[in-house]
Motif scaffolding. Structure first.
Motif, PDB file in Angstrom:
ATOM      1  N   VAL A  60       0.840  -1.197   0.000  1.00 13.19           N
ATOM      2  CA  VAL A  60       0.000   0.000   0.000  1.00 13.19           C
ATOM      3  C   VAL A  60       0.877   1.250   0.000  1.00 13.19           C
ATOM      4  N   LYS A  61       1.865   1.268   0.877  1.00 19.61           N
ATOM      5  CA  LYS A  61       2.739   2.441   0.972  1.00 19.61           C
ATOM      6  C   LYS A  61       3.494   2.686  -0.332  1.00 19.61           C
ATOM      7  N   GLN A  62       4.049   1.623  -0.924  1.00 18.43           N
ATOM      8  CA  GLN A  62       4.826   1.799  -2.149  1.00 18.43           C
ATOM      9  C   GLN A  62       3.951   2.290  -3.294  1.00 18.43           C
ATOM     10  N   LEU A  63       2.753   1.732  -3.414  1.00 23.54           N
ATOM     11  CA  LEU A  63       1.851   2.163  -4.477  1.00 23.54           C
ATOM     12  C   LEU A  63       1.436   3.629  -4.282  1.00 23.54           C
ATOM     13  N   ARG A  64       1.183   4.008  -3.052  1.00 25.78           N
ATOM     14  CA  ARG A  64       0.844   5.406  -2.784  1.00 25.78           C
ATOM     15  C   ARG A  64       2.029   6.315  -3.069  1.00 25.78           C
ATOM     16  N   ASP A  65       3.230   5.871  -2.688  1.00 28.91           N
ATOM     17  CA  ASP A  65       4.423   6.682  -2.952  1.00 28.91           C
ATOM     18  C   ASP A  65       4.657   6.851  -4.447  1.00 28.91           C
ATOM     19  N   ALA A 129      23.467  -6.993  10.364  1.00 27.89           N
ATOM     20  CA  ALA A 129      22.806  -8.175   9.817  1.00 27.89           C
ATOM     21  C   ALA A 129      21.462  -7.796   9.217  1.00 27.89           C
ATOM     22  N   CYS A 130      21.208  -8.253   8.009  1.00 24.76           N
ATOM     23  CA  CYS A 130      19.940  -7.941   7.323  1.00 24.76           C
ATOM     24  C   CYS A 130      18.746  -8.466   8.113  1.00 24.76           C
ATOM     25  N   GLN A 131      18.939  -9.618   8.775  1.00 23.33           N
ATOM     26  CA  GLN A 131      17.822 -10.240   9.483  1.00 23.33           C
ATOM     27  C   GLN A 131      17.363  -9.417  10.680  1.00 23.33           C
ATOM     28  N   SER A 132      18.201  -8.489  11.143  1.00 23.95           N
ATOM     29  CA  SER A 132      17.807  -7.670  12.288  1.00 23.95           C
ATOM     30  C   SER A 132      16.594  -6.802  11.959  1.00 23.95           C
ATOM     31  N   CYS A 133      16.400  -6.478  10.688  1.00 22.83           N
ATOM     32  CA  CYS A 133      15.216  -5.715  10.271  1.00 22.83           C
ATOM     33  C   CYS A 133      14.219  -6.572   9.482  1.00 22.83           C
ATOM     34  N   HIS A 134      14.738  -7.407   8.586  1.00 21.46           N
ATOM     35  CA  HIS A 134      13.874  -8.145   7.662  1.00 21.46           C
ATOM     36  C   HIS A 134      13.475  -9.525   8.178  1.00 21.46           C
ATOM     37  N   GLU A 139      11.140 -12.421   5.731  1.00 17.97           N
ATOM     38  CA  GLU A 139       9.729 -12.194   5.426  1.00 17.97           C
ATOM     39  C   GLU A 139       9.280 -10.770   5.709  1.00 17.97           C
ATOM     40  N   GLY A 140      10.194  -9.950   6.250  1.00 16.87           N
ATOM     41  CA  GLY A 140       9.871  -8.555   6.495  1.00 16.87           C
ATOM     42  C   GLY A 140       8.847  -8.373   7.597  1.00 16.87           C
ATOM     43  N   SER A 141       8.102  -7.277   7.505  1.00 15.67           N
ATOM     44  CA  SER A 141       7.065  -6.948   8.490  1.00 15.67           C
ATOM     45  C   SER A 141       5.998  -6.135   7.779  1.00 15.67           C
ATOM     46  N   ALA A 142       5.073  -5.587   8.538  1.00 15.47           N
ATOM     47  CA  ALA A 142       4.037  -4.765   7.910  1.00 15.47           C
ATOM     48  C   ALA A 142       4.655  -3.596   7.151  1.00 15.47           C
ATOM     49  N   GLU A 143       5.716  -3.010   7.718  1.00 17.23           N
ATOM     50  CA  GLU A 143       6.326  -1.831   7.113  1.00 17.23           C
ATOM     51  C   GLU A 143       7.507  -2.149   6.215  1.00 17.23           C
TER      52      GLU A 143
END
Length: 205
Positions: A60-65, A129-134, A139-143
């Motif tokens: 949703v955020k990316q499409l709006r951006d 580490a990438c996994q600290s956020c993703h 699988e990422g998160s809502a944001e």
């Protein structure tokens, strides 16, 4: 008051019914999305992102951006310029409901370098580490976006764009990280996450 509450409940039910109806989204997909992203979000060309299984709030955020010009892309800015919020929500719900995919990895040694960076980062160059956020399964998160199963080339291109600040949204943290990646590390991480399968499932190829 009872009448107001009743009317509100009817409106809420109607909104949920519309959100659950995939037909409006399917029509938009056929008109605007399928040529690049596929009807199921599979994106057979590696230059376009897979949308199947991507996190709904993130989409949703990316499409709006894209629509509002915060994220620059000659193709996407034009494609979504006329979309309303309810149409964007419907598209995001549609693609997020599709089963995520993954790739088969041929170069295991390069992927192992990517796994190290993803799991532990690089303390010598200040890469976290990438996994600290993703997340440990990418699988990422809502944001934050799902990276698992994404096309290698697309991820590599986005990391390069973040590093050069060519990516015009969400680049505050990612520029700091991506600008420190060597080309080898960038390609390795992109390869590794492209092969991560959905949690608890045997992914389609």
């Amino acid at each position: 008051m009872k009448r107001i509450l009743f009317a509100t409940s009817l409106l809420t039910a109607a909104s949920l019914s519309q959100a659950a109806d995939p037909e409006p989204a399917k029509a938009i997909v056929k008109e605007k999305c399928r040529l690049c992203h596929g009807e199921e979000g599979e994106a057979s060309s590696a230059i376009y992102p897979r949308l199947a299984g991507q996190n709904q709030t993130y989409l949703v955020k990316q499409l709006r951006d894209f629509r509002d010009g915060k994220r620059k892309s000659e193709i996407m800015n034009e494609m979504v310029s006329g979309l309303q919020d309810d149409e964007i929500n419907a598209l995001a719900g549609y693609f997020s409901s599709k089963p995520p995919l993954s790739h088969q990895i041929q170069d295991k040694m390069l992927a192992s370098v990517g796994e190290y960076i993803f799991r532990k980062g690089n303390q010598y160059s200040g890469i976290p580490a990438c996994q600290s956020c993703h997340g440990k399964n990418a699988e990422g998160s809502a944001e934050l976006p799902r990276l698992a199963g994404q096309h290698k080339r697309y991820i590599s291109d986005q990391l390069l764009a973040f590093g050069l600040r060519a990516r015009t949204n969400d680049n505050a943290i990612m520029h700091t990280v991506a600008s420190k990646l060597t080309e080898l590390e960038r390609e390795a991480v992109a390869l590794y996450v492209s092969g991560i399968k959905p949690s608890g499932e045997d992914a389609a190829q």
